[in-house]
Motif scaffolding. Structure first.
Motif, short mmCIF file in Angstrom:
data_model
loop_
_atom_site.label_atom_id
_atom_site.label_comp_id
_atom_site.label_asym_id
_atom_site.label_seq_id
_atom_site.Cartn_x
_atom_site.Cartn_y
_atom_site.Cartn_z
N ASN A 111 0.85 -1.19 0.00
CA ASN A 111 0.00 0.00 0.00
C ASN A 111 0.88 1.23 0.00
O ASN A 111 2.02 1.15 0.45
N PRO A 112 0.40 2.36 -0.50
CA PRO A 112 -0.98 2.63 -0.92
C PRO A 112 -1.30 2.19 -2.34
O PRO A 112 -2.46 2.19 -2.75
N GLU A 113 -0.27 1.80 -3.11
CA GLU A 113 -0.49 1.52 -4.53
C GLU A 113 -1.47 0.37 -4.78
O GLU A 113 -2.26 0.44 -5.71
N LEU A 114 -1.44 -0.66 -3.94
CA LEU A 114 -2.34 -1.80 -4.15
C LEU A 114 -3.80 -1.38 -3.99
O LEU A 114 -4.64 -1.75 -4.81
N THR A 115 -4.09 -0.60 -2.96
CA THR A 115 -5.47 -0.10 -2.78
C THR A 115 -5.84 0.83 -3.93
O THR A 115 -6.96 0.78 -4.44
#
Length: 170
Positions: A111-115
């Motif tokens: 996270n935060p990229e996955l979310t």
């Protein structure tokens, strides 16, 4: 149809403050949660063609737990630097470059990229994918390169360990 699973790495250890973020291992909760969540996925009968994994230690260890529980060949693991160092745009580009022979792929990242990646494609936004949180997104497209439209996916499920292991009150 294409299926993309998003998995945030299991809980990592902050015990050794001298360790660079990249090298942090899993803590005890992470060691419990990774194989447990792999069992949750196994019950849903995935047909994973590939696991695309951040090269960080905690994601690598999470991936190995999933490989063991799902009884996958380790050659299905593909490490990609953009899952640790990259932006949302880099990750969208990564997914759109998957070979079309893959019908189901699992990304293990941070996270935060996955979310953000989830919320880019899903019409069911999430405020946060917690550690060892697992989401399944189904796309109607036949080609990974066609997944460039925002909110093009159907969120099939969202699972996370706290659902099964409530936080203990001290």
């Amino acid at each position: 149809m294409k299926t993309l699973y998003l998995l945030r790495h299991a809980k990592s250890s902050w015990k050794d403050s001298s360790l660079d973020d990249f090298y942090r291992p899993l803590n005890e909760r992470g060691k419990r949660d990774a194989p447990f969540m792999a069992q949750i996925l196994l019950q849903r009968h995935p047909q994973l063609d590939a696991m695309i994994v951040s090269p960080a230690e905690r994601t690598r260890l999470t991936a190995l737990s999933f490989v063991n529980v799902l009884q996958l060949d380790k050659t299905r693991i593909h490490y990609n630097d953009s899952l640790y160092y990259g932006t949302l745009e880099d990750q969208i580009q990564l997914v759109s470059s998957f070979p079309d022979e893959w019908s189901e792929a699992l990304i293990i990242g941070h996270n935060p990229e996955l979310t953000q990646l989830h919320n880019y494609w899903s019409s069911t936004p999430l405020p946060n994918i917690p550690t060892t949180g697992l989401v399944r997104l189904d796309f109607q497209q036949e080609h990974w390169a066609a997944l460039n439209d925002q909110q093009a996916a159907n969120q099939v499920f969202f699972e996370f360990p706290r659902r099964y292991f409530p936080k203990k009150i001290k």
